[in-house]
Design a protein around this motif. Structure first.
Motif, PDB file in Angstrom:
ATOM      1  N   LEU A 172       5.467 -11.278  -0.854  1.00 26.98           N
ATOM      2  CA  LEU A 172       4.467 -11.373  -1.974  1.00 26.98           C
ATOM      3  C   LEU A 172       3.365 -10.094  -1.589  1.00 26.98           C
ATOM      4  O   LEU A 172       2.811  -9.850  -2.461  1.00 26.98           O
ATOM      5  CB  LEU A 172       3.713 -12.904  -1.621  1.00 26.98           C
ATOM      6  N   LEU A 173       2.963  -9.960  -0.402  1.00 24.49           N
ATOM      7  CA  LEU A 173       2.097  -8.946  -0.197  1.00 24.49           C
ATOM      8  C   LEU A 173       2.641  -7.474   0.019  1.00 24.49           C
ATOM      9  O   LEU A 173       1.870  -6.650  -0.528  1.00 24.49           O
ATOM     10  CB  LEU A 173       1.515  -9.108   1.432  1.00 24.49           C
ATOM     11  N   GLY A 174       3.919  -7.343   0.146  1.00 23.27           N
ATOM     12  CA  GLY A 174       4.319  -5.815   0.417  1.00 23.27           C
ATOM     13  C   GLY A 174       4.119  -5.000  -0.733  1.00 23.27           C
ATOM     14  O   GLY A 174       3.455  -3.898  -0.512  1.00 23.27           O
ATOM     15  N   ALA A 175       4.355  -5.295  -1.997  1.00 22.14           N
ATOM     16  CA  ALA A 175       4.168  -4.458  -3.137  1.00 22.14           C
ATOM     17  C   ALA A 175       2.643  -4.207  -3.442  1.00 22.14           C
ATOM     18  O   ALA A 175       2.102  -3.350  -3.685  1.00 22.14           O
ATOM     19  CB  ALA A 175       4.914  -4.778  -4.384  1.00 22.14           C
ATOM     20  N   LEU A 176       2.151  -5.486  -3.403  1.00 23.79           N
ATOM     21  CA  LEU A 176       0.718  -5.359  -3.710  1.00 23.79           C
ATOM     22  C   LEU A 176      -0.021  -4.516  -2.790  1.00 23.79           C
ATOM     23  O   LEU A 176      -1.216  -3.792  -3.301  1.00 23.79           O
ATOM     24  CB  LEU A 176       0.056  -6.963  -3.359  1.00 23.79           C
ATOM     25  N   VAL A 177      -0.003  -4.510  -1.297  1.00 22.32           N
ATOM     26  CA  VAL A 177      -0.511  -3.675  -0.491  1.00 22.32           C
ATOM     27  C   VAL A 177      -0.322  -2.427  -0.577  1.00 22.32           C
ATOM     28  O   VAL A 177      -1.213  -1.447  -0.543  1.00 22.32           O
ATOM     29  CB  VAL A 177      -0.177  -4.210   0.898  1.00 22.32           C
ATOM     30  N   VAL A 178       0.937  -1.931  -1.054  1.00 19.02           N
ATOM     31  CA  VAL A 178       1.233  -0.570  -1.185  1.00 19.02           C
ATOM     32  C   VAL A 178       0.293   0.132  -2.510  1.00 19.02           C
ATOM     33  O   VAL A 178       0.016   1.146  -2.540  1.00 19.02           O
ATOM     34  CB  VAL A 178       2.675  -0.317  -1.547  1.00 19.02           C
ATOM     35  N   ASP A 179       0.287  -0.813  -3.661  1.00 15.74           N
ATOM     36  CA  ASP A 179      -0.503  -0.403  -4.767  1.00 15.74           C
ATOM     37  C   ASP A 179      -1.919  -0.312  -4.310  1.00 15.74           C
ATOM     38  O   ASP A 179      -2.786   0.739  -4.878  1.00 15.74           O
ATOM     39  CB  ASP A 179      -0.099  -1.530  -5.978  1.00 15.74           C
ATOM     40  N   ALA A 180      -2.431  -1.106  -3.579  1.00  9.29           N
ATOM     41  CA  ALA A 180      -3.917  -1.197  -3.322  1.00  9.29           C
ATOM     42  C   ALA A 180      -4.318  -0.186  -2.210  1.00  9.29           C
ATOM     43  O   ALA A 180      -5.242   0.496  -2.133  1.00  9.29           O
ATOM     44  CB  ALA A 180      -4.283  -2.661  -2.762  1.00  9.29           C
ATOM     45  N   ALA A 181      -3.584  -0.110  -1.141  1.00  5.40           N
ATOM     46  CA  ALA A 181      -3.851   0.630   0.288  1.00  5.40           C
ATOM     47  C   ALA A 181      -2.785   1.681   0.537  1.00  5.40           C
ATOM     48  O   ALA A 181      -3.011   2.264   1.563  1.00  5.40           O
ATOM     49  CB  ALA A 181      -4.193  -0.414   1.071  1.00  5.40           C
ATOM     50  N   GLY A 182      -1.741   1.851  -0.258  1.00  5.38           N
ATOM     51  CA  GLY A 182      -0.920   2.694   0.243  1.00  5.38           C
ATOM     52  C   GLY A 182      -0.009   2.680   1.363  1.00  5.38           C
ATOM     53  O   GLY A 182      -0.043   1.459   1.879  1.00  5.38           O
ATOM     54  N   VAL A 183       0.650   3.343   1.784  1.00  3.82           N
ATOM     55  CA  VAL A 183       1.846   3.073   2.721  1.00  3.82           C
ATOM     56  C   VAL A 183       0.877   3.112   4.332  1.00  3.82           C
ATOM     57  O   VAL A 183       1.235   2.348   5.258  1.00  3.82           O
ATOM     58  CB  VAL A 183       2.668   4.248   3.212  1.00  3.82           C
ATOM     59  N   ALA A 184      -0.340   3.942   4.376  1.00  2.00           N
ATOM     60  CA  ALA A 184      -1.181   3.604   5.710  1.00  2.00           C
ATOM     61  C   ALA A 184      -1.661   2.107   5.689  1.00  2.00           C
ATOM     62  O   ALA A 184      -1.459   1.691   6.876  1.00  2.00           O
ATOM     63  CB  ALA A 184      -2.321   4.579   5.425  1.00  2.00           C
ATOM     64  N   GLY A 185      -2.148   1.436   4.705  1.00  5.76           N
ATOM     65  CA  GLY A 185      -2.506   0.260   4.803  1.00  5.76           C
ATOM     66  C   GLY A 185      -1.398  -0.780   4.955  1.00  5.76           C
ATOM     67  O   GLY A 185      -1.551  -1.708   5.741  1.00  5.76           O
ATOM     68  N   LEU A 186      -0.193  -0.520   4.300  1.00  7.52           N
ATOM     69  CA  LEU A 186       0.994  -1.474   4.729  1.00  7.52           C
ATOM     70  C   LEU A 186       1.425  -1.310   6.157  1.00  7.52           C
ATOM     71  O   LEU A 186       1.531  -2.584   6.791  1.00  7.52           O
ATOM     72  CB  LEU A 186       2.184  -1.073   3.760  1.00  7.52           C
ATOM     73  N   HIS A 281       8.911  -2.500 -17.020  1.00  3.62           N
ATOM     74  CA  HIS A 281       8.114  -1.716 -16.714  1.00  3.62           C
ATOM     75  C   HIS A 281       6.771  -2.125 -16.233  1.00  3.62           C
ATOM     76  O   HIS A 281       5.543  -1.995 -16.544  1.00  3.62           O
ATOM     77  CB  HIS A 281       7.778  -1.176 -18.323  1.00  3.62           C
ATOM     78  N   GLY A 282       7.130  -2.987 -14.953  1.00  3.96           N
ATOM     79  CA  GLY A 282       5.982  -3.569 -14.573  1.00  3.96           C
ATOM     80  C   GLY A 282       5.338  -2.882 -13.205  1.00  3.96           C
ATOM     81  O   GLY A 282       5.786  -1.807 -12.837  1.00  3.96           O
ATOM     82  N   ASP A 283       4.222  -3.419 -12.523  1.00  2.71           N
ATOM     83  CA  ASP A 283       3.656  -2.762 -11.354  1.00  2.71           C
ATOM     84  C   ASP A 283       4.190  -3.584 -10.124  1.00  2.71           C
ATOM     85  O   ASP A 283       5.094  -4.549 -10.080  1.00  2.71           O
ATOM     86  CB  ASP A 283       2.355  -2.632 -11.629  1.00  2.71           C
ATOM     87  N   GLY A 284       3.432  -3.355  -9.105  1.00  2.00           N
ATOM     88  CA  GLY A 284       3.803  -4.179  -7.760  1.00  2.00           C
ATOM     89  C   GLY A 284       3.359  -5.736  -7.859  1.00  2.00           C
ATOM     90  O   GLY A 284       3.965  -6.567  -7.181  1.00  2.00           O
ATOM     91  N   ALA A 285       2.409  -5.868  -8.775  1.00  2.00           N
ATOM     92  CA  ALA A 285       2.303  -7.497  -8.715  1.00  2.00           C
ATOM     93  C   ALA A 285       3.622  -8.208  -9.390  1.00  2.00           C
ATOM     94  O   ALA A 285       3.715  -9.306  -9.448  1.00  2.00           O
ATOM     95  CB  ALA A 285       0.810  -7.763  -9.798  1.00  2.00           C
ATOM     96  N   THR A 286       4.295  -7.546 -10.260  1.00  2.00           N
ATOM     97  CA  THR A 286       5.476  -7.968 -11.103  1.00  2.00           C
ATOM     98  C   THR A 286       6.432  -8.029 -10.004  1.00  2.00           C
ATOM     99  O   THR A 286       7.177  -9.158  -9.834  1.00  2.00           O
ATOM    100  CB  THR A 286       5.971  -7.298 -11.907  1.00  2.00           C
ATOM    101  N   VAL A 287       6.580  -7.157  -9.062  1.00  2.00           N
ATOM    102  CA  VAL A 287       7.731  -6.966  -7.926  1.00  2.00           C
ATOM    103  C   VAL A 287       7.236  -8.532  -6.979  1.00  2.00           C
ATOM    104  O   VAL A 287       8.074  -9.092  -6.623  1.00  2.00           O
ATOM    105  CB  VAL A 287       7.535  -5.626  -7.210  1.00  2.00           C
ATOM    106  N   ALA A 288       5.961  -8.608  -6.699  1.00  2.00           N
ATOM    107  CA  ALA A 288       5.610  -9.692  -5.780  1.00  2.00           C
ATOM    108  C   ALA A 288       5.838 -11.115  -6.644  1.00  2.00           C
ATOM    109  O   ALA A 288       6.278 -11.902  -6.104  1.00  2.00           O
ATOM    110  CB  ALA A 288       3.878  -9.634  -5.932  1.00  2.00           C
ATOM    111  N   LEU A 289       5.462 -11.143  -7.667  1.00  2.00           N
ATOM    112  CA  LEU A 289       6.183 -12.406  -8.610  1.00  2.00           C
ATOM    113  C   LEU A 289       7.569 -12.708  -8.386  1.00  2.00           C
ATOM    114  O   LEU A 289       7.765 -13.933  -8.236  1.00  2.00           O
ATOM    115  CB  LEU A 289       5.760 -12.330 -10.025  1.00  2.00           C
ATOM    116  N   LEU A 290       8.315 -11.833  -8.489  1.00  2.00           N
ATOM    117  CA  LEU A 290       9.626 -12.236  -8.484  1.00  2.00           C
ATOM    118  C   LEU A 290      10.209 -12.436  -7.042  1.00  2.00           C
ATOM    119  O   LEU A 290      10.972 -13.250  -6.790  1.00  2.00           O
ATOM    120  CB  LEU A 290      10.783 -10.702  -8.987  1.00  2.00           C
TER     121      LEU A 290
END
Length: 464
Positions: A172-186, A281-290
């Protein structure tokens, strides 16, 4: 009918195991953190590769990444088995978690200071997966050193069901964190999870399997060393895996069926990000949902699997058929709620299969053979993950993600039929044809000896 040794509940036995057994609860929390960390990293980097770093060839890049993330569990299996037998289990767990934390911290610094090359993400994935390859089997083998014999079954079931919780949170957090803070935050989040796990494990005292009460007041390090020596010096005879499986064709057939099924089910971790980017055509939130839908279904299936009526082979056949139908839905209908529902059903089937067949293996495999059996089971089932990742990643750059969903669904049908036609399918539960020599019908193999724990990859469930 199977028989279970009668045990008198101890005072306070009504409370959950993780609350009344501080040692097990602490180590379990460390396991949740490490598994959530590695799952968060896998999902986050896969999405980063598809959406940013390698969008032109995102399918192959993500497939190669997932293959790299799962190879160590297969390639290092012999080394892992020797290390678990030779070294103190607490020290091995602490070192594995600490090593993964150090690798994540180094990646966080690199990604924060400059643009991160794709090769660095692959190297970090290899390092984290190598550490996890030691951590997971060592933890399951250590269960008898953390709980009383009367709690072995509860610990095994609790560990199996809560692995899904860790995967759910991490995915749930993986794609959301990348969208928000990049690989460094992940990477920083993974480093915090692994570092906390290492600190928690360092506070736990392990006891020896042979003399659980004698070392209650001993120094923690001395206890850990003794535990490692005891793990490697048990006198119970062990057979080679070839001889073990040769004497149990029913178990061998089940493993082959689920190995074939895993080739198609584990591809979902590559197909989902591709589907999100190219179809929804979604974003990290869609990946997190699935990902959350799949993880939530697995969690519910893990808790309810024991209540599903029917013999294991019948239940397994029905679940594989249901998974085939559910995975075909995204290939026909491109709607978020419908896809989330189909993945929820897929996850539930995965959880049910894991609970029913791990319990079956615990009954059929003699206690002395369980460490080797579960280690190799992890390697055999996990071996399909890199193959599936590379294959479906390559196909994802040449075919639509909806076509890949239909391929997954079609691939599960032969596995379901093979399981349905497996010799021994019609026998009563707990009385397959190939109980080990000396075990009467209806008596669990190896009972009442302690179980070695559950393997990380569940049948048809992939690597969690």
């Amino acid at each position: 009918m199977t028989t279970t040794p009668t045990r008198t509940p101890a005072p306070g036995r009504a409370r959950p195991l993780v609350l009344r057994n501080r040692a097990f609860g602490t180590v379990w929390l460390g396991q949740v953190l490490t598994q959530a960390g590695v799952r968060m990293f896998q999902v986050g980097i896969s999405w980063w590769l598809i959406s940013e770093a390698a969008s032109a060839d995102g399918g192959l890049a993500a497939g190669l990444f997932m293959a790299v993330s799962t190879l160590p569990a297969v390639v290092l299996a012999p080394l892992v088995a020797r290390a678990i037998a030779r070294f103190a289990h607490r020290s091995l767990l602490r070192t594995a978690a600490g090593g993964a934390g150090a690798a994540s911290a180094a990646l966080a610094v690199w990604a924060g200071a400059s643009e991160l090359p794709v090769a660095a993400a692959y190297a970090a994935a290899l390092a984290l997966a190598s550490c996890q390859a030691f951590f997971d089997p060592c933890l399951t083998t250590s269960v008898p050193e953390l709980v009383d014999d009367a709690d072995i079954e509860a610990a095994t079931g609790f560990e199996l069901s809560t692995q899904s919780l860790a995967s759910l949170g991490g995915a749930l957090l993986g794609a959301l964190v990348v969208d928000a803070a990049g690989v460094a935050g992940l990477a920083a989040g993974c480093a915090a999870a692994y570092g906390t796990a290492a600190l928690l494990i360092a506070t736990v005292r392990f006891r020896t399997a042979a003399h659980p009460a004698a070392d209650a007041d001993a120094d923690a390090d001395a206890e850990g060393d003794a535990a490692g020596d005891a793990a490697g010096g048990q006198d119970a005879p062990r057979r080679t895996l070839r001889r073990l499986l040769g004497s149990m064709p029913y178990v061998r057939g089940i493993l082959l069926c689920f190995t074939a099924a895993n080739l198609f089910t584990t591809a979902v971790f590559v197909v989902m990000p591709l589907y999100t980017a190219s179809v929804l055509h979604g974003d990290g939130a869609t990946v997190a949902l699935l990902e959350a839908s799949l993880g939530a279904g697995t969690l519910v299936g893990s808790f309810t699997g024991a209540r599903v009526p029917g013999r294991p082979a019948v239940v397994g056949t029905a679940c594989l058929g249901a998974m085939a139908a559910a995975l075909a839905v995204p290939g026909l209908i491109a709607a978020r709620p419908v896809i989330a529902g189909s993945l929820l059903l897929t996850g539930w089937c995965v959880g049910v299969i894991g609970v029913r067949f791990v319990a079956l293996f615990q009954r059929l495999v003699p206690a002395a053979d369980k460490p080797a059996f579960f280690a190799v089971m992890q390697a055999v089932l996990g071996a399909t993950f890199p193959v599936a990742s590379l294959l479906f990643g390559f196909l994802g750059d040449h075919f639509s993600a909806q076509t890949l969903c239909l391929v997954q669904a079609a691939g599960l049908v032969p596995a379901a039929l093979a399981l349905a036609l497996l010799p021994g399918h019609s026998r009563p539960a707990g009385e397959p044809a190939d109980l080990p020599a000396g075990v009467p019908p209806g008596e669990p193999a190896g009972a009442p000896g302690p179980a070695a724990g559950t393997p990380e990859p569940t049948p048809a469930g992939g690597v969690r």
